[in-house]
Design a protein around this motif. Structure first.
Motif, PDB file in Angstrom:
ATOM      1  N   SER A 125      36.518  38.574  30.600  1.00  0.00           N
ATOM      2  CA  SER A 125      37.709  39.101  31.274  1.00  0.00           C
ATOM      3  C   SER A 125      37.520  39.044  32.782  1.00  0.00           C
ATOM      4  O   SER A 125      36.393  39.083  33.294  1.00  0.00           O
ATOM      5  N   SER A 126      38.633  38.925  33.480  1.00  0.00           N
ATOM      6  CA  SER A 126      38.636  38.855  34.935  1.00  0.00           C
ATOM      7  C   SER A 126      39.575  39.940  35.445  1.00  0.00           C
ATOM      8  O   SER A 126      40.776  39.898  35.159  1.00  0.00           O
ATOM      9  N   ILE A 127      39.048  40.905  36.176  1.00  0.00           N
ATOM     10  CA  ILE A 127      39.828  42.061  36.624  1.00  0.00           C
ATOM     11  C   ILE A 127      39.881  42.069  38.146  1.00  0.00           C
ATOM     12  O   ILE A 127      38.833  42.177  38.801  1.00  0.00           O
ATOM     13  N   PRO A 128      41.064  41.940  38.750  1.00  0.00           N
ATOM     14  CA  PRO A 128      41.152  42.079  40.205  1.00  0.00           C
ATOM     15  C   PRO A 128      40.673  43.462  40.648  1.00  0.00           C
ATOM     16  O   PRO A 128      41.049  44.473  40.057  1.00  0.00           O
ATOM     17  N   VAL A 129      39.829  43.491  41.669  1.00  0.00           N
ATOM     18  CA  VAL A 129      39.283  44.764  42.135  1.00  0.00           C
ATOM     19  C   VAL A 129      40.400  45.698  42.591  1.00  0.00           C
ATOM     20  O   VAL A 129      40.298  46.923  42.453  1.00  0.00           O
ATOM     21  N   THR A 130      41.498  45.132  43.089  1.00  0.00           N
ATOM     22  CA  THR A 130      42.597  45.976  43.564  1.00  0.00           C
ATOM     23  C   THR A 130      43.279  46.735  42.433  1.00  0.00           C
ATOM     24  O   THR A 130      44.009  47.700  42.686  1.00  0.00           O
ATOM     25  N   ARG A 131      43.074  46.310  41.170  1.00  0.00           N
ATOM     26  CA  ARG A 131      43.677  47.012  40.036  1.00  0.00           C
ATOM     27  C   ARG A 131      42.824  48.173  39.546  1.00  0.00           C
ATOM     28  O   ARG A 131      43.248  48.929  38.682  1.00  0.00           O
ATOM     29  N   VAL A 132      41.623  48.304  40.078  1.00  0.00           N
ATOM     30  CA  VAL A 132      40.732  49.389  39.649  1.00  0.00           C
ATOM     31  C   VAL A 132      41.107  50.650  40.420  1.00  0.00           C
ATOM     32  O   VAL A 132      40.908  50.734  41.625  1.00  0.00           O
ATOM     33  N   HIS A 133      41.670  51.631  39.712  1.00  0.00           N
ATOM     34  CA  HIS A 133      42.107  52.866  40.354  1.00  0.00           C
ATOM     35  C   HIS A 133      40.976  53.872  40.523  1.00  0.00           C
ATOM     36  O   HIS A 133      41.005  54.692  41.446  1.00  0.00           O
ATOM     37  N   ALA A 134      40.024  53.831  39.615  1.00  0.00           N
ATOM     38  CA  ALA A 134      38.946  54.826  39.644  1.00  0.00           C
ATOM     39  C   ALA A 134      37.845  54.365  38.706  1.00  0.00           C
ATOM     40  O   ALA A 134      38.015  53.406  37.939  1.00  0.00           O
ATOM     41  N   VAL A 135      36.717  55.043  38.777  1.00  0.00           N
ATOM     42  CA  VAL A 135      35.653  54.870  37.788  1.00  0.00           C
ATOM     43  C   VAL A 135      35.301  56.255  37.252  1.00  0.00           C
ATOM     44  O   VAL A 135      35.500  57.270  37.932  1.00  0.00           O
TER      45      VAL A 135
END
Length: 478
Positions: free
Chosen positions: A278-288
């Motif tokens: 999978s490829s996830i744009p970093v800008t779509r990561v809201h939190a960890v």
């Protein structure tokens, strides 16, 4: 940064180089889709096959009739799979990727190429046998499975689609990353097996047993042992079986796990039977969220989950950034992978000491009620009147010690505990909601709760803060 001294390969999954433009007009999937569709049809017919087997066992069908029925079912599944493949196409039509499937009532999905954020891949045993990939075309609001799923696409066609969507191929160079080595994979499975997969398995076994055994199954339940030793032994055997299944599920889900930071994307690969990329744009990561399970916390171990809007309904494995890591390594690893969400190592502000009884009262009341009920049904269970409240007090004190908050560098950290201790790390500017809550009793005592929510729907909060502290935190989160 790597785990156990191994740097994950930064090479591509698909061929490099500039791909040729795709041919005009609709394209069919690779013929491997015929086999995949046939297996789907056969699985859908499994209930009929089970009924036929039961009928054969009861004498309604002979062996020859059962064999003829099975062959006919396979033929029908294969023909239906071929027809399904014939009527499934995809094409780049103008500014959109168009996916069409169906025979009598075709269903057509068009996704503007400008909205495509990623094209993820998955490769099961059949896809690996034919050298094809399953593609998941991701958009801003899509999940791990994407808005369009193409189950049998060659390397060349996958490269064409990536080029049409303006997506770069994975870079062939050394990249910052992290890899789950063999030892850590084993510890991951031992300390946090995939319990979620047990529910459908247990439900399926129960339904099959009820259909096959009928009254005989109920007779077996009635004849089950009732003495305490036998019940404990059966319970231990069931728990051991469930744990073995879930242990195997963790190995299958996280085998070969690796994550790299490639420009503005996180590229994650995992899985043994079904290899997923999978490829996830970093800008779509809201939190960890840093999760310390009850078996991991004593050893200073944790996992880290991503909170993204598109993956909110996906299984936990699809949301995992680090399946297992040391707490002391979390900040350094996130600085390489998601620098904007590195939590730092500062101390969290705890709730006031005078809030400890507030944490304990609900659990103690519930424990006393459970102890009274158990004693009323089985008088020998009277020790529960003491043990359960004592356990509730210990749990409440643990939750009080675990709770805390911190604002630092545009981040909010909120930590709480039920069974696992969870620390939400979110950018303040990306919060979807934050609020202060008070009950009547809290207002009289001068307490208030603070809670936040991120775009994925995950919530975090701290209970029983001093009211001025909670109101100040609320204002600072604005």
């Amino acid at each position: 940064m790597t785990s156990e001294g191994d740097r994950p390969p930064g090479g591509p999954e698909l061929p490099q180089g500039r791909p040729s433009p795709p041919p005009a007009g609709p394209r069919r999937l690779h013929p491997a889709e015929i086999i995949l569709a046939s297996l789907d049809n056969a699985r859908d017919a499994l209930i009929a096959i089970v009924v036929a087997v039961i009928g054969a066992a009861s004498g309604s069908f002979g062996a020859a009739g059962l064999a003829a029925l099975a062959v006919a079912g396979l033929v029908v599944a294969a023909v239906a799979g071929y027809v399904r493949w014939q009527h499934t196409t995809y094409e780049v039509r103008g500014p959109s990727l168009v996916f069409r499937r169906g025979v009598l009532s075709p269903d057509e999905t068009a996704v503007p190429l400008g909205r495509v954020h990623a094209i993820d891949t998955s490769q099961g045993p059949i896809q690996r046998l034919f050298g094809v990939h399953e593609l998941h075309v991701q958009t801003a609001g899509g999940g791990a499975r994407g808005e369009i799923k193409l189950r049998a696409v060659t390397d060349a066609d996958a490269a064409w689609l990536r080029a049409a969507a303006g997506l770069a191929e994975p870079a062939e160079r050394e990249l910052p990353g992290w890899r789950l080595g063999g030892r850590r994979l084993l510890v991951t499975a031992l300390t946090a097996p995939q319990v979620g997969m047990l529910a459908p398995i247990a439900g399926g076994i129960a339904a099959l047993a009820d259909n096959v055994l009928g009254n005989s199954g109920r007779d077996l339940v009635e004849r089950a042992p009732t003495d305490t030793g036998s019940i404990v032994l059966i319970a231990c055997a069931l728990l051991a079986g469930a744990w073995l299944i879930s242990f195997a599920g963790a190995i299958v889900a996280f085998g070969g796990f690796e994550v790299v930071r490639d420009g503005d994307r996180l590229r994650i690969r995992r899985g043994v039977l079904q290899r997923r990329a999978s490829s996830i744009p970093v800008t779509r990561v809201h939190a960890v969220v840093v999760v310390e399970g009850i078996l991991r916390r004593p050893f200073g171990l944790a996992s880290v989950r991503l909170e993204t809007a598109g993956y909110r309904d996906e299984p936990a494995a699809a949301q995992t950034l680090l399946p297992l890591t040391r707490l002391t390594e979390v900040d350094a690893t996130l600085r390489e992978l998601v620098p904007a969400l590195a939590p730092g190592t500062g101390r969290l502000e705890p709730p006031p000491q005078r809030a400890r009884p507030r944490y304990a009262i609900p659990g103690v009341v519930a424990a006393l009620a459970a102890g009274v009920a158990a004693t009323a049904v089985w008088p020998q269970a009277w020790p529960a009147l003491v043990l359960l409240p004592a356990m509730a007090v210990a749990e409440a004190l643990g939750r009080h010690r675990a709770a805390g908050w911190r604002l630092e560098g545009g981040l909010v950290l909120l930590r709480g505990r039920r069974l696992a201790r969870r620390t939400l790390v979110a950018r303040i500017e990306r919060l979807q909601e934050h609020r202060v809550r008070q009950t009547i009793l809290q207002r009289r005592a001068g307490f208030a709760d603070v809670a936040v929510a991120v775009g994925s729907g995950h919530e975090g909060g701290v209970r029983y803060l001093e009211q001025p502290t909670a109101l100040d935190l609320f204002d600072r989160l604005r």
